[in-house]
Write an enzyme that holds these catalytic residues in place. Structure first.
Site, short mmCIF file in Angstrom:
data_model
loop_
_atom_site.label_atom_id
_atom_site.label_comp_id
_atom_site.label_asym_id
_atom_site.label_seq_id
_atom_site.Cartn_x
_atom_site.Cartn_y
_atom_site.Cartn_z
N ASP A 26 -0.86 35.55 -7.88
CA ASP A 26 0.00 34.54 -8.30
C ASP A 26 -0.53 33.21 -8.17
O ASP A 26 0.15 32.19 -7.87
CB ASP A 26 1.50 34.50 -7.83
CG ASP A 26 2.56 33.66 -8.17
OD1 ASP A 26 2.50 33.55 -9.46
OD2 ASP A 26 3.27 33.16 -7.51
N ASN A 34 -3.51 38.99 2.62
CA ASN A 34 -2.37 38.49 1.96
C ASN A 34 -1.60 39.87 1.25
O ASN A 34 -2.46 40.07 0.07
CB ASN A 34 -2.15 37.42 1.11
CG ASN A 34 -0.63 36.95 0.81
OD1 ASN A 34 0.10 36.75 1.67
ND2 ASN A 34 -0.33 37.12 -0.50
N ASN A 92 6.08 37.91 4.58
CA ASN A 92 6.59 37.14 3.27
C ASN A 92 7.90 37.61 3.03
O ASN A 92 7.99 38.95 2.70
CB ASN A 92 5.63 37.02 2.34
CG ASN A 92 4.47 36.39 2.76
OD1 ASN A 92 4.19 35.73 3.83
ND2 ASN A 92 3.28 36.86 2.06
N TYR A 113 11.52 36.89 0.67
CA TYR A 113 12.16 36.25 -0.67
C TYR A 113 13.78 36.73 -0.84
O TYR A 113 14.30 36.85 -2.02
CB TYR A 113 11.43 36.44 -1.85
CG TYR A 113 10.07 35.61 -1.72
CD1 TYR A 113 9.95 34.07 -1.92
CD2 TYR A 113 8.77 36.19 -1.19
CE1 TYR A 113 8.90 33.41 -1.82
CE2 TYR A 113 7.54 35.42 -1.20
CZ TYR A 113 7.77 33.95 -1.66
OH TYR A 113 6.65 33.32 -1.18
N TYR A 130 13.70 36.65 -5.15
CA TYR A 130 13.49 37.86 -6.18
C TYR A 130 14.36 39.06 -5.88
O TYR A 130 14.59 39.78 -6.78
CB TYR A 130 12.09 38.20 -5.66
CG TYR A 130 10.95 37.35 -6.15
CD1 TYR A 130 11.04 37.16 -7.50
CD2 TYR A 130 10.07 36.78 -5.09
CE1 TYR A 130 9.96 35.89 -7.73
CE2 TYR A 130 9.08 35.93 -5.50
CZ TYR A 130 9.09 35.59 -6.81
OH TYR A 130 8.10 34.57 -7.13
N TRP A 173 7.11 28.30 1.58
CA TRP A 173 6.10 28.68 0.43
C TRP A 173 6.81 27.83 -0.85
O TRP A 173 7.87 28.05 -1.18
CB TRP A 173 6.04 30.32 -0.04
CG TRP A 173 5.00 30.52 -1.13
CD1 TRP A 173 5.24 30.75 -2.50
CD2 TRP A 173 3.60 30.55 -1.19
NE1 TRP A 173 4.23 30.99 -3.13
CE2 TRP A 173 3.07 30.66 -2.13
CE3 TRP A 173 2.82 30.46 0.23
CZ2 TRP A 173 1.77 30.90 -2.48
CZ3 TRP A 173 1.54 30.73 -0.07
CH2 TRP A 173 1.03 30.94 -1.32
N LYS A 175 7.55 26.51 -6.46
CA LYS A 175 8.28 26.68 -4.85
C LYS A 175 8.05 25.60 -4.05
O LYS A 175 8.25 25.49 -2.98
CB LYS A 175 7.92 28.17 -4.45
CG LYS A 175 8.72 29.10 -5.12
CD LYS A 175 8.81 30.41 -4.25
CE LYS A 175 9.36 31.63 -5.44
NZ LYS A 175 8.31 32.16 -6.46
C1 BDP Z 1 4.27 36.14 -2.60
C2 BDP Z 1 2.65 35.91 -2.56
C3 BDP Z 1 2.42 34.40 -3.36
C4 BDP Z 1 3.37 34.33 -4.38
C5 BDP Z 1 4.87 34.04 -3.88
C6 BDP Z 1 5.82 33.93 -5.05
O1 BDP Z 1 2.00 35.95 -1.22
O2 BDP Z 1 0.95 34.47 -3.72
O3 BDP Z 1 3.10 32.85 -5.22
O4 BDP Z 1 4.81 35.35 -3.72
O5 BDP Z 1 6.16 34.80 -5.83
O6 BDP Z 1 4.32 37.27 -2.71
O7 BDP Z 1 6.17 32.60 -5.32
#
Ligand code: BDP
Length: 599
Positions: free
Chosen positions: A179, A412, A468, A470, A474, A550, A569
């Protein structure tokens, strides 16, 4: 690999500036740089990504080779020296021709390579330098892409006959499996540097602390005859110790340690000499290790406050931008942060030098991002293992002496749950490989994505668990109560594992200036609610030793329905203006100590 340095024995010629440039014809075969080039090319800036430099959409969506050309000439005064041509980073694959002869080839877009051109350049004569650059990303490259694919961040999978037909009809693209925009070209400086014919090839410094003393182990790799010596010089320029030979141990009484800012990031210099050559290397005396649930710097438990970042700026793309690096370091200090991860590739060497001096802690990541995204076992069908080992080796060789670097991240968000056994074998052996390579024995990790953590066998084996997450973005989108519930359930799992854990990514896309009285997604208010909720939960758990929102700043990505002018973000905008959440973090982080938090 040593960074080019100017001193009484060495000189540097910078090749930054306008180079002739052309995109290939779309055949994806490397064309040969020929006389046809001349007169049909445009000018481009070096260093920079070429993608955003011209008002022609082909530059942004280019897929394949591009050619750079210029002449070089060596001043007479330098012609008796050893002459090297060094590229700090060419993204992603480079072939270098001097007067038509292939003199270097390099895979991987984020680490330096060089060629010895001593015998190839003659005094007073111009030589033609051509660099062919390939931006293709596929299952053999890191970062990994789906070259030839056509979809990302869209609903192209819809079961609609016309969409299915159009997908087949559509032209293939150089599709990323990550991304961030696939910026390409000669992204970092190109330099000619000289050394005497007998020269210092490499220096390795590791440090330890015994009582109040600093213990420095050095090793100098030198080529050609000559006596080797090392002097240690303090910050005031005073010589405080010296030793003879290519290896040894030097003890510094009452040493100044390297501490993260606002502590004193004290740097010494090791001045190595071999024959007529000399090289001076800045280094810090510090230790970095994991002990139980603590990440210890100089024996004290450190709390990581900082970011996942990108090298990404307007116009320059991923091109080296020292002005922005300075600004970023200043903003890191301003927000009360102390660290960042070089997500998702090694950064320019100048940034690490800056962080050594400014006392910022780095988790240094390879470009292994996007491993997965296939219906078959990527560890079986991909051919990237050897390349992954090479980038780890070269990364450690480049960055081993930086006190700012305290941990290696092997990559990553690889797929580790679809084929847990293959993933285990792959990452476990790579972990051991990485461990064995670092002379300083830094902790090693990789960063895992939001997944079925129960099926993931490998993340728990890392020195520090890096995840990571979210929740609330998400998934469970916008419902922060449910997000906190889910987060806690997962954190209970990790608490049982009994390792220190850093939240290496969490965040919410936010449009600056979009305000709502009831905090909903994309608003500045929601970004704060999101972070306040998550941080509140992190604060209750002792084993969480760091938080990296992030992202540091908004950044460019491929277009798609989930990306409005890139990934939003950032706590800062792409031009580094603070969103409201940056002020929220500033207040929070200035109140959280670097050492001993939750202890
Ligand atoms: C994570 C990835 C990162 C993305 C982020 C996103 O490590 O590179 O930019 O999500 O979706 O899964 O903002």
């Amino acid at each position: 690999m040593l960074y080019p340095e100017i001193n009484e024995a060495r000189s540097v010629i910078d090749l930054s500036g306008p180079w002739y440039f052309r995109l290939d014809d779309g055949s994806h075969d490397e064309g040969k740089a020929d006389s046809d080039f001349i007169g049909h090319d445009s000018l481009i800036a070096v260093p920079a990504s070429y993608n955003d430099l011209k008002e022609n959409p082909e530059y942004r969506k280019h897929y394949g080779w591009a050619y750079y050309r210029r002449t070089i000439i060596i001043p007479r005064a330098l012609c008796s020296e050893r002459i090297m041509l060094r590229f700090d980073a060419v993204t992603h694959y480079a072939k270098v021709y001097l007067d038509g002869e292939l003199i270097a080839e390099h895979k991987g877009g984020f680490l330096p390579f060089e060629a010895d051109i001593t015998e190839k350049v003659k005094s007073g004569r111009e030589a033609e330098l051509i660099v062919a650059v390939d931006n293709r990303i596929n299952h053999s490259t890191l970062p990994m892409g789906n070259e030839g694919g056509t979809a990302f961040f869209g609903s192209d999978n819809a079961d609609v006959p016309s969409v299915i037909a159009a997908k087949k009809w559509r032209k293939p693209t150089n599709l990323p499996n990550f991304d961030f925009f696939n910026y390409a070209g000669i992204n970092r400086p190109v330099r000619i540097y000289t050394t005497p014919k007998s020269y210092i090839d490499d220096i390795t410094i590791t440090t330890d602390i015994e009582g109040n003393d600093g213990v420095i182990s050095f090793s100098v790799s030198a080529k050609g005859s000559g006596k080797t010596t090392v002097e240690i010089v303090d910050r005031e320029g005073k010589r405080i110790a010296e030793a003879e030979g290519t290896e040894g141990v030097i003890r510094i009484k009452d040493a100044h340690l390297w501490w993260p800012y606002p502590g004193d990031p004290y740097l010494y210099k090791a001045v190595a000499r071999h024959g007529d050559d000399v090289y001076s290397l800045e280094f810090g005396i510090r230790t970095a290790e994991v002990n139980g649930l603590d990440f210890l710097i100089n024996g004290r438990p450190f709390y990581f406050k900082g970011f996942g970042k990108h090298e990404d700026t307007a116009i320059h793309g991923r091109g080296f931008d020292f002005v922005m690096d300075m600004k970023d370091v200043s903003m890191i200090h301003w927000m009360g942060a102390n660290s960042f991860r070089t997500s998702h590739y090694p950064y320019a060497e100048e940034m690490y030098q800056l962080c050594d001096r400014e006392g910022i802690v780095i988790i240094d990541e390879t470009p292994a991002v996007g491993i997965g995204g296939t219906t078959e076992d990527i560890y079986k069908i991909g051919s990237f293992r050897k390349h992954h080992e090479d980038v780890i080796k070269d990364l450690i060789a480049r960055d081993k002496n930086h006190p700012s670097v305290v941990m290696w991240s092997m990559g990553n968000e690889p797929d580790v749950v679809s084929y847990p056994d293959s993933a285990y074998e792959y990452w476990h052996s790579l972990y051991e490989y990485t461990k064995a390579l670092d002379p300083a024995g830094r902790p090693v990790t990789f960063v895992c994505n939001q997944n079925n953590y129960e099926r993931d066998r490998i993340t728990r084996e890392m020195d520090v668990v890096c995840i990571n997450r979210y929740y609330g973005w998400y998934n469970l989108s916008g419902d922060m109560e449910a997000a906190a519930y889910a987060l806690n359930m997962e954190l209970d799992f990790w608490e049982e594992i009994g390792k220190p854990l850093i939240i290496t990514e969490y965040g919410a896309d936010t449009l600056p200036g979009f305000h709502l009285s009831s905090p909903e997604m994309f608003s500045e208010e929601f970004q704060i609610l999101y972070y306040r909720t998550m941080n509140g939960e992190f604060d209750k758990r002792k084993f969480i030793i760091g938080e990296h929102p992030w992202n540091f700043a908004d950044f460019s990505t491929i277009q798609g329905p989930m990306r409005a002018d890139g990934n939003r973000k950032g706590l800062l905008t792409r031009d580094r203006r603070p969103k409201m959440a940056a002020h929220y973090f500033r207040k929070r982080w200035l109140a959280i100590p670097d050492f001993g938090y939750k202890r």
